[in-house]
Scaffold this active site. Structure first.
Site, PDB file in Angstrom:
ATOM      1  N   HIS A  62       0.866  -1.177   0.000  1.00  0.00           N
ATOM      2  CA  HIS A  62       0.000   0.000   0.000  1.00  0.00           C
ATOM      3  C   HIS A  62       0.902   1.226   0.000  1.00  0.00           C
ATOM      4  O   HIS A  62       2.097   1.109   0.202  1.00  0.00           O
ATOM      5  CB  HIS A  62      -0.929  -0.009   1.219  1.00  0.00           C
ATOM      6  CG  HIS A  62      -0.207  -0.195   2.513  1.00  0.00           C
ATOM      7  ND1 HIS A  62       0.221  -1.439   2.957  1.00  0.00           N
ATOM      8  CD2 HIS A  62       0.209   0.687   3.440  1.00  0.00           C
ATOM      9  CE1 HIS A  62       0.849  -1.296   4.112  1.00  0.00           C
ATOM     10  NE2 HIS A  62       0.864  -0.013   4.425  1.00  0.00           N
ATOM     11  N   GLY A  63       0.331   2.374  -0.213  1.00  0.00           N
ATOM     12  CA  GLY A  63       1.127   3.590  -0.319  1.00  0.00           C
ATOM     13  C   GLY A  63       1.600   4.126   1.020  1.00  0.00           C
ATOM     14  O   GLY A  63       1.218   3.632   2.083  1.00  0.00           O
TER      15      GLY A  63
END
Length: 144
Positions: A62-63
């Site tokens: 995920h970011g």
């Protein structure tokens, strides 16, 4: 728009390394309009700072926190990698790309963690013969 849909599932993929796996998982989120292309770079950046390997053969890239503002809607992508891919010394066979608005990622993370910690469910996920079959396992597991 559904968090997980057929268009964001890829079964039996072969990837050269974790960055390729993260790019593929991220691109599926881009294709469905959840995030812009630059979010994918933030997913790779996040994993280089701290591995996104969760355990039991699962990685959930995920970011970064800074990239949360890029997310247009909550989405999840799923790749099964029968040959496995190295995530910081651990082998991941299931890659789950995640982009979540606000605090939704915590709920998704905990639901997914429960689902994939069950060896029988994990086996069913990795052996899914179609995107539809994989989707139904996730839907039952995350709403059950």
């Amino acid at each position: 728009m559904r968090i997980l849909s057929r268009s964001k599932v890829r079964l039996n993929v072969k990837v050269g390394d974790k960055n390729e796996a993260i790019r593929l998982a991220g691109q599926l989120l881009v294709n469905d309009g959840h995030v812009p292309p630059e979010y994918v770079d933030k997913m790779i950046e996040r994993d280089s700072v701290s591995s996104t390997y969760l355990g039991n053969g699962v990685a959930m890239p995920h970011g970064t926190n800074e990239s949360k503002s890029l997310i247009k809607s909550t989405g999840m992508s799923v790749l099964t990698v029968p040959g496995g891919v190295d995530f910081g010394g651990q082998t991941a066979n299931l890659i789950i790309g995640l982009a979540a608005v606000g605090s939704e990622h915590m709920e998704i993370l905990s639901n997914v963690a429960v689902l994939v910690s069950d060896d029988d469910e994990m086996g069913r996920i990795l052996e899914a013969g179609s995107a539809e079959e994989l989707l139904s396992i996730f839907e039952q597991g995350m709403n059950g």
